[in-house]
Design an enzyme around this catalytic site. Structure first.
Site, PDB file in Angstrom:
ATOM      1  N   ASP A  36       0.819  -1.218   0.000  1.00  0.00           N
ATOM      2  CA  ASP A  36       0.000   0.000   0.000  1.00  0.00           C
ATOM      3  C   ASP A  36       0.847   1.259   0.000  1.00  0.00           C
ATOM      4  O   ASP A  36       2.047   1.237   0.265  1.00  0.00           O
ATOM      5  CB  ASP A  36      -0.900   0.014   1.235  1.00  0.00           C
ATOM      6  CG  ASP A  36      -2.135  -0.834   1.046  1.00  0.00           C
ATOM      7  OD1 ASP A  36      -2.386  -1.248  -0.092  1.00  0.00           O
ATOM      8  OD2 ASP A  36      -2.851  -1.060   2.037  1.00  0.00           O
ATOM      9  N   LYS A  58      -3.213   2.043  -2.146  1.00  0.00           N
ATOM     10  CA  LYS A  58      -4.324   2.416  -1.280  1.00  0.00           C
ATOM     11  C   LYS A  58      -3.872   3.436  -0.237  1.00  0.00           C
ATOM     12  O   LYS A  58      -2.933   3.220   0.503  1.00  0.00           O
ATOM     13  CB  LYS A  58      -4.873   1.189  -0.578  1.00  0.00           C
ATOM     14  CG  LYS A  58      -6.131   1.471   0.227  1.00  0.00           C
ATOM     15  CD  LYS A  58      -6.535   0.267   1.031  1.00  0.00           C
ATOM     16  CE  LYS A  58      -7.071  -0.821   0.153  1.00  0.00           C
ATOM     17  NZ  LYS A  58      -8.349  -0.471  -0.434  1.00  0.00           N
ATOM     18  N   MET A 173      -7.931   9.461   9.391  1.00  0.00           N
ATOM     19  CA  MET A 173      -8.537   9.937   8.145  1.00  0.00           C
ATOM     20  C   MET A 173      -9.507  11.095   8.394  1.00  0.00           C
ATOM     21  O   MET A 173     -10.545  11.196   7.745  1.00  0.00           O
ATOM     22  CB  MET A 173      -9.275   8.780   7.430  1.00  0.00           C
ATOM     23  CG  MET A 173      -8.358   7.636   7.052  1.00  0.00           C
ATOM     24  SD  MET A 173      -9.243   6.205   6.431  1.00  0.00           S
ATOM     25  CE  MET A 173      -9.869   5.508   7.939  1.00  0.00           C
TER      26      MET A 173
END
Ligand SMILES: C[S@@+](CC[C@H](N)C(=O)[O-])C[C@H]1O[C@@H](n2cnc3c(N)ncnc32)[C@H](O)[C@@H]1O
Length: 263
Positions: A36, A58, A173
């Protein structure tokens, strides 16, 4: 019976040295490594030179390879008899879609094992001198996503209730949504003066962090881009006292002195 399998390996929060010994062993054995965005590129040098290395791209904001295609890749190589290491930032089961990848493998009879990793949810605050719990200051913490899947029916995160439910809140996030999150927490009864910090690229050479209060952290950290974790709670003041802390203000020392005096 092919000996192929998939191993979901937590790469840790950024610093290559924070992978586990078991994870490193699997990485060295891998025929294929699917990695990732947030994985330290140094780790890839641990894989065999002959290993196929596939970037799955990702990150919180960018999904280069669709999730179904990642499942397909893992399954294809495992069914071809290869040891596939799926190298994921932090811990595979903390907002890493590791559960989905493991289920996809299991559904087609591909062996899938998991090697847990050091999650940025704890390691990024720690690297900035912030313990998520601390006797007398915080006896509970919650890790929450600030980026709910818009496809989810209804909103899962009840920020108003969370505001006073735990001592320390760690938001992953959540950079883009921090103004809304902060407002909703305050709306739910969390003191606007609660210490808060944003730690960007924690546990890496690029680490930077900003501290403030719940009321002003969004404004103070507006220049910080992902990846970052947000920490909300009295433990943030310890960053002035513990290794990794970056500020020189006396707020932390005062907070701790008050706390120590109460004991
Ligand atoms: C898709 S989630 C994956 C989390 C990962 N599985 C873990 O356990 O750390 C990605 C988010 O983790 C956080 N993150 C990951 N690595 C980080 C780091 N080194 N410093 C700060 N935040 C990080 C950020 O909030 C980022 O947007």
């Amino acid at each position: 019976m092919p000996s192929g399998r998939v191993v979901l390996v937590g790469a840790g929060p950024g610093d290559a040295e924070l992978i586990t010994i078991r994870g490193l062993r699997w990485l060295r054995r891998a025929d294929v490594v699917v990695y990732d965005q947030l994985v330290d590129p140094l780790l890839l040098t641990e894989a065999a030179g002959s290993a196929l290395k596939i970037f799955a791209g990702k990150s919180a904001a960018r999904h280069c390879v669709p999730q179904a295609a990642i499942h397909g890749l893992l399954i294809h190589h495992a069914l071809s008899g290869r040891v596939v290491v799926r190298l994921k930032g932090g811990d595979p089961f903390v907002y890493g879609r590791g559960g989905e990848e493991a289920l996809a493998c299991r559904m087609v009879g591909v062996q899938c094992d998991v090697v847990p990793g050091v999650s940025s949810a704890i390691a990024a605050p720690a690297a900035a001198g912030i313990p998520v719990t601390h006797r007398g200051l915080s006896s509970s913490f919650a890790v929450v996503t600030g980026h709910e899947d818009p496809a989810k029916p209804g909103k899962r995160v009840n920020w108003e209730r969370l505001g006073t439910a735990v001592d320390t809140l760690v938001v992953l996030m959540g950079v883009a949504t921090l103004p809304v999150i902060a407002a909703r927490l305050i709306n739910g009864g969390r003191d606007p003066a609660t210490p808060a910090a944003v730690v960007r690229w924690g546990a890496t050479d690029a680490q930077e962090s900003v501290a403030g209060t719940l009321a002003d952290i969004a404004e103070r950290s507006a220049h910080l881009t992902p990846p970052a974790v947000i920490v909300i709670g009295d433990v943030v003041n310890l960053r002035d006292l513990l290794p990794g802390g970056e500020t020189s203000t006396s707020a932390g020392a005062t907070c701790y002195a008050d706390f120590a005096a109460r004991k």
